[in-house]
Write a protein that holds these residues in place. Sequence first.
Motif, PDB file in Angstrom:
ATOM      1  N   ALA A  59       0.846  -1.193   0.000  1.00  0.00           N
ATOM      2  CA  ALA A  59       0.000   0.000   0.000  1.00  0.00           C
ATOM      3  C   ALA A  59       0.883   1.245   0.000  1.00  0.00           C
ATOM      4  CB  ALA A  59      -0.911   0.011   1.226  1.00  0.00           C
ATOM      5  N   SER A  60       0.587   2.170  -0.934  1.00  0.00           N
ATOM      6  CA  SER A  60       1.383   3.379  -1.023  1.00  0.00           C
ATOM      7  C   SER A  60       0.760   4.467  -0.179  1.00  0.00           C
ATOM      8  CB  SER A  60       1.449   3.836  -2.497  1.00  0.00           C
ATOM      9  OG  SER A  60       0.178   4.280  -2.905  1.00  0.00           O
ATOM     10  N   ALA A  61       1.405   5.631  -0.194  1.00  0.00           N
ATOM     11  CA  ALA A  61       0.909   6.743   0.611  1.00  0.00           C
ATOM     12  C   ALA A  61      -0.464   7.195   0.125  1.00  0.00           C
ATOM     13  CB  ALA A  61       1.896   7.903   0.552  1.00  0.00           C
ATOM     14  N   ILE A  62      -0.778   6.939  -1.147  1.00  0.00           N
ATOM     15  CA  ILE A  62      -2.079   7.366  -1.649  1.00  0.00           C
ATOM     16  C   ILE A  62      -3.101   6.233  -1.628  1.00  0.00           C
ATOM     17  CG2 ILE A  62      -1.206   9.246  -3.065  1.00  0.00           C
ATOM     18  CD1 ILE A  62      -1.338   7.424  -5.483  1.00  0.00           C
ATOM     19  N   ASP A  63      -2.711   5.074  -1.112  1.00  0.00           N
ATOM     20  CA  ASP A  63      -3.656   3.997  -0.842  1.00  0.00           C
ATOM     21  C   ASP A  63      -4.449   3.552  -2.062  1.00  0.00           C
ATOM     22  OD1 ASP A  63      -2.990   3.702   1.807  1.00  0.00           O
ATOM     23  OD2 ASP A  63      -4.495   5.127   2.516  1.00  0.00           O
ATOM     24  N   SER A  64      -3.850   2.761  -2.907  1.00  0.00           N
ATOM     25  CA  SER A  64      -4.547   2.185  -4.053  1.00  0.00           C
ATOM     26  C   SER A  64      -4.951   0.754  -3.731  1.00  0.00           C
ATOM     27  CB  SER A  64      -3.653   2.208  -5.297  1.00  0.00           C
ATOM     28  OG  SER A  64      -3.411   3.540  -5.703  1.00  0.00           O
ATOM     29  N   TRP A  65      -6.200   0.422  -4.085  1.00  0.00           N
ATOM     30  CA  TRP A  65      -6.768  -0.880  -3.745  1.00  0.00           C
ATOM     31  C   TRP A  65      -7.533  -1.443  -4.946  1.00  0.00           C
ATOM     32  CZ3 TRP A  65      -6.005  -2.429   1.414  1.00  0.00           C
ATOM     33  CH2 TRP A  65      -5.563  -1.426   2.276  1.00  0.00           C
ATOM     34  N   GLY A  71     -10.295  -4.910  -5.814  1.00  0.00           N
ATOM     35  CA  GLY A  71     -10.977  -6.039  -5.202  1.00  0.00           C
ATOM     36  C   GLY A  71     -12.327  -6.330  -5.825  1.00  0.00           C
ATOM     37  N   LYS A  72     -13.211  -6.916  -5.001  1.00  0.00           N
ATOM     38  CA  LYS A  72     -14.500  -7.402  -5.454  1.00  0.00           C
ATOM     39  C   LYS A  72     -15.639  -6.745  -4.690  1.00  0.00           C
ATOM     40  CE  LYS A  72     -12.596 -10.504  -8.198  1.00  0.00           C
ATOM     41  NZ  LYS A  72     -12.701 -10.382  -9.688  1.00  0.00           N
ATOM     42  N   VAL A  73     -16.781  -6.647  -5.375  1.00  0.00           N
ATOM     43  CA  VAL A  73     -18.005  -6.137  -4.773  1.00  0.00           C
ATOM     44  C   VAL A  73     -19.108  -7.144  -5.033  1.00  0.00           C
ATOM     45  CG1 VAL A  73     -19.750  -4.309  -4.807  1.00  0.00           C
ATOM     46  CG2 VAL A  73     -17.348  -3.736  -5.174  1.00  0.00           C
ATOM     47  N   THR A  74     -19.933  -7.388  -4.053  1.00  0.00           N
ATOM     48  CA  THR A  74     -21.134  -8.194  -4.248  1.00  0.00           C
ATOM     49  C   THR A  74     -22.331  -7.348  -3.842  1.00  0.00           C
ATOM     50  OG1 THR A  74     -19.939 -10.252  -3.784  1.00  0.00           O
ATOM     51  CG2 THR A  74     -22.346 -10.311  -3.628  1.00  0.00           C
ATOM     52  N   LEU A  75     -23.169  -7.009  -4.819  1.00  0.00           N
ATOM     53  CA  LEU A  75     -24.345  -6.196  -4.555  1.00  0.00           C
ATOM     54  C   LEU A  75     -25.465  -6.666  -5.487  1.00  0.00           C
ATOM     55  CD1 LEU A  75     -25.400  -3.800  -2.861  1.00  0.00           C
ATOM     56  CD2 LEU A  75     -24.806  -2.315  -4.791  1.00  0.00           C
ATOM     57  N   GLY A  76     -26.151  -7.697  -5.068  1.00  0.00           N
ATOM     58  CA  GLY A  76     -27.124  -8.340  -5.937  1.00  0.00           C
ATOM     59  C   GLY A  76     -26.466  -9.259  -6.932  1.00  0.00           C
ATOM     60  N   GLY A  77     -25.156  -9.281  -6.953  1.00  0.00           N
ATOM     61  CA  GLY A  77     -24.363 -10.089  -7.867  1.00  0.00           C
ATOM     62  C   GLY A  77     -22.925  -9.642  -7.796  1.00  0.00           C
ATOM     63  N   PRO A  78     -21.999 -10.378  -8.415  1.00  0.00           N
ATOM     64  CA  PRO A  78     -20.576 -10.064  -8.298  1.00  0.00           C
ATOM     65  C   PRO A  78     -20.163  -8.876  -9.144  1.00  0.00           C
ATOM     66  CG  PRO A  78     -20.897 -11.931  -9.766  1.00  0.00           C
ATOM     67  CD  PRO A  78     -22.249 -11.593  -9.214  1.00  0.00           C
ATOM     68  N   GLY A  79     -19.096  -8.202  -8.722  1.00  0.00           N
ATOM     69  CA  GLY A  79     -18.529  -7.093  -9.470  1.00  0.00           C
ATOM     70  C   GLY A  79     -17.116  -6.828  -9.033  1.00  0.00           C
ATOM     71  N   GLU A  80     -16.476  -5.859  -9.697  1.00  0.00           N
ATOM     72  CA  GLU A  80     -15.106  -5.485  -9.388  1.00  0.00           C
ATOM     73  C   GLU A  80     -15.058  -4.029  -8.940  1.00  0.00           C
ATOM     74  OE1 GLU A  80     -12.121  -7.481 -12.399  1.00  0.00           O
ATOM     75  OE2 GLU A  80     -13.870  -6.724 -13.489  1.00  0.00           O
ATOM     76  N   ILE A  81     -13.968  -3.665  -8.273  1.00  0.00           N
ATOM     77  CA  ILE A  81     -13.769  -2.282  -7.878  1.00  0.00           C
ATOM     78  C   ILE A  81     -12.282  -1.998  -7.755  1.00  0.00           C
ATOM     79  CG2 ILE A  81     -13.883  -2.783  -5.389  1.00  0.00           C
ATOM     80  CD1 ILE A  81     -15.282  -0.042  -5.046  1.00  0.00           C
ATOM     81  N   THR A  82     -11.891  -0.800  -8.137  1.00  0.00           N
ATOM     82  CA  THR A  82     -10.559  -0.303  -7.826  1.00  0.00           C
ATOM     83  C   THR A  82     -10.734   1.110  -7.307  1.00  0.00           C
ATOM     84  OG1 THR A  82      -8.312   0.119  -8.659  1.00  0.00           O
ATOM     85  CG2 THR A  82     -10.113   0.554 -10.172  1.00  0.00           C
ATOM     86  N   LEU A  83      -9.958   1.454  -6.271  1.00  0.00           N
ATOM     87  CA  LEU A  83     -10.101   2.774  -5.667  1.00  0.00           C
ATOM     88  C   LEU A  83      -8.761   3.283  -5.170  1.00  0.00           C
ATOM     89  CD1 LEU A  83     -11.753   2.349  -2.165  1.00  0.00           C
ATOM     90  CD2 LEU A  83     -11.562   0.430  -3.721  1.00  0.00           C
ATOM     91  N   THR A  84      -8.609   4.591  -5.241  1.00  0.00           N
ATOM     92  CA  THR A  84      -7.412   5.262  -4.747  1.00  0.00           C
ATOM     93  C   THR A  84      -7.847   6.332  -3.766  1.00  0.00           C
ATOM     94  OG1 THR A  84      -6.186   4.852  -6.785  1.00  0.00           O
ATOM     95  CG2 THR A  84      -5.381   6.597  -5.353  1.00  0.00           C
ATOM     96  N   LEU A  85      -7.400   6.211  -2.503  1.00  0.00           N
ATOM     97  CA  LEU A  85      -7.745   7.155  -1.452  1.00  0.00           C
ATOM     98  C   LEU A  85      -6.677   8.249  -1.400  1.00  0.00           C
ATOM     99  CD1 LEU A  85      -8.515   4.534   1.348  1.00  0.00           C
ATOM    100  CD2 LEU A  85     -10.051   5.345  -0.454  1.00  0.00           C
ATOM    101  N   SER A  86      -7.116   9.498  -1.418  1.00  0.00           N
ATOM    102  CA  SER A  86      -6.165  10.609  -1.368  1.00  0.00           C
ATOM    103  C   SER A  86      -6.828  11.791  -0.688  1.00  0.00           C
ATOM    104  CB  SER A  86      -5.704  10.992  -2.779  1.00  0.00           C
ATOM    105  OG  SER A  86      -4.774  12.059  -2.724  1.00  0.00           O
ATOM    106  N   GLY A  87      -6.441  12.026   0.572  1.00  0.00           N
ATOM    107  CA  GLY A  87      -7.026  13.130   1.322  1.00  0.00           C
ATOM    108  C   GLY A  87      -8.516  12.937   1.497  1.00  0.00           C
ATOM    109  N   ASN A  88      -9.287  13.942   1.084  1.00  0.00           N
ATOM    110  CA  ASN A  88     -10.741  13.861   1.234  1.00  0.00           C
ATOM    111  C   ASN A  88     -11.443  13.483  -0.069  1.00  0.00           C
ATOM    112  OD1 ASN A  88     -10.358  16.171  -0.215  1.00  0.00           O
ATOM    113  ND2 ASN A  88     -11.563  17.508   1.123  1.00  0.00           N
ATOM    114  N   ARG A  89     -10.682  12.849  -0.988  1.00  0.00           N
ATOM    115  CA  ARG A  89     -11.256  12.395  -2.250  1.00  0.00           C
ATOM    116  C   ARG A  89     -10.892  10.936  -2.478  1.00  0.00           C
ATOM    117  NH1 ARG A  89     -15.011  15.658  -4.254  1.00  0.00           N
ATOM    118  NH2 ARG A  89     -14.464  15.282  -6.448  1.00  0.00           N
TER     119      ARG A  89
END
Length: 471
Positions: A27-33, A35-53
Motif C-alpha cells: 500500500a502506497s501513501a495514496i492507498d490504491s486498492w 478487489g471485489k463487490v457483491t451487490l445483488g451479484g458479483p462485481g469489481e472495484i478499484t479505488l485510490t484514497l487521497s485526502g478527502n477524495r
Amino acid sequence: MRRLTVAAVSLAFLSVVVGGAARGQAASAIDSWVGKVTLGGPGEITLTLSGNRVLVALGVGHADIQAIPLSRTGGHVRFLLPGRPAPVAFDGTIAGNRLSGTVRQGSVHGTFSARPGTGAGLTARGFYRVGTGISAVVADPYGPARLVDLDSGRVRAIYSAGAGFSIGSGFATLSPATGTARFGPGAATIDGKRAARVQLRQLEVRFRSGATILSGTLTLPPGGGKHPAAVFVAGSGPTQRAYLPELQAHLVRHGIAVLVYDKRGIGQSGGSYTGESPTASSIDTLARDAEAATRFLAAQPEVDRSRVGLEGHSQAGWIAPLAAAREPAIRFMLLYSGPAVTADENDTYQSLAGRGEKPSPRLPTAEIETRVAARGPGGVDPIPSIRKLKIPALWVYGGLDTFVPPGLSARRLAPLAKEPGRDFTVVEFPNANHAMVETTTGLTSEMLRSDTYAPGMFARVAEWLREHGLR
C-alpha cells in the motif's frame, strides 16, 4: 439452436483477463486498492484514497473512474457513488493489507473487499478527445479491452505492458503492435499524442420491472440541458450490461444518454433468467423489461422524454418492436442485425449458414434462402409488432451475417417501409458479420483479426440520428 448472442461471434474462447490488476503491491501513501463487490451479484472495484477524495472505478460495464468525496477517520472510510434511486454507499475499514466492509443501494445490501494494488484496466476505460475526434476505451467479458475511434469505427485491443498498455492491431490481436498508451484520471497518451479525458456523468441505477429489480448503468453525455436517450437491448444469452459497448459508446459520443442493464437473473439484476430460446413467453418478458427501463429513463431529469428510444442487437430484433408497439414512451428504434423473420426461419438460416464457425456460406445464399422459405414461418414473429409502429426506425445489417438472414429480413421490411406514414430505413454493409465487424468471410476467427466496424457505418448511423433530431 436459437442462439443469437454476440458471445457466439465474440472473444469468449480467449483466456485474456480484461485489464488485469497488479496485485500484491505494498500500500502506497495514496492507498490504491483493487478487489471485489457483491451487490445483488458479483462485481469489481478499484479505488485510490487521497485526502478527502477517492477515485473509484467499477467493473466492466459499470461506471468508469470517478472522483468523489471521501470521509476517512483513522482506518474507517465511507463514500457514496452516484446512483439512482439512491447512491451506492460504501462503508469499510482498513485492517493491515485488507479494506473491507458493506455496500448498499436502497434495499439491496452487499459487501466489498480489496487488497493493495491497481486496477489499470478498470481505470483506463472512458472517453478521450484526440485532436478533433473522440476515442473510447471499452471492455466486455469476452476478451481484452479495446480502443475504438467513435467516428471511424477503427478498433484495436489494448494489453497491459508495464505501467501502460500495448495497442494491438485488431479486436483481439496483439501482434503486430501498433502503438502504446497510458491512461490517467484526467488525460492519456495514445500513440504518442496527449488525449484529454472527456468527463461523463455515470450513475449506477436500479429499477423495477414488475416484481423484479434490474440493475444497470446510465451514462450521460457532457453538457447541461435535457438529452435524447436510449435503452440498450442486448441479444440472446446470459448477457450482462457490457454488450457490444462500442455501439453504446457511439450514441454517447453524439450526445445521447444510454441506459444499459444486466438481464434478469444475470449479473446484479434480480429475477430468473429467461433462457436463450426466443419463445413467446421469453420475448414478452424481455420486452416488458425494456419497457420498464424506458419508463425509468424517460423520468430522469437530464433526459428529454420526447426523444427516448431503443437501441439493440440481434435478438433485440424480436424484443424491441414488441416493446415499442406497447410502450408510448418509446419514440425511436435503432437495431443492428435484428431479425425481421420468424424464430423458426432464423433457426433454419443459421444452421445452413454455419453460425460463423465454418466457411460461409456452405451453400450459395440463394439456396439457403430457398430452403428457409421451404421450411416456412413459425415461432416468434416480429412483423405484427413492426406493423403497429409509427416511430422512426433504422435496421442495420451485415451482408456476411451467418446468424440472422440480412437479405430475407430486408425484404420483409421493404413493403412496410413503403406504406404511408412510415419512417423506416434499412441499410446493409456487404462485408460486415453479425457483430457488424468488417470481414471477408464472416467467420468469428477472422473478426478477432479485424480492426474495424463496417466502414461508413458509424457515420451513417450518426447521419440518421441527425436527420431525426437525436444528436
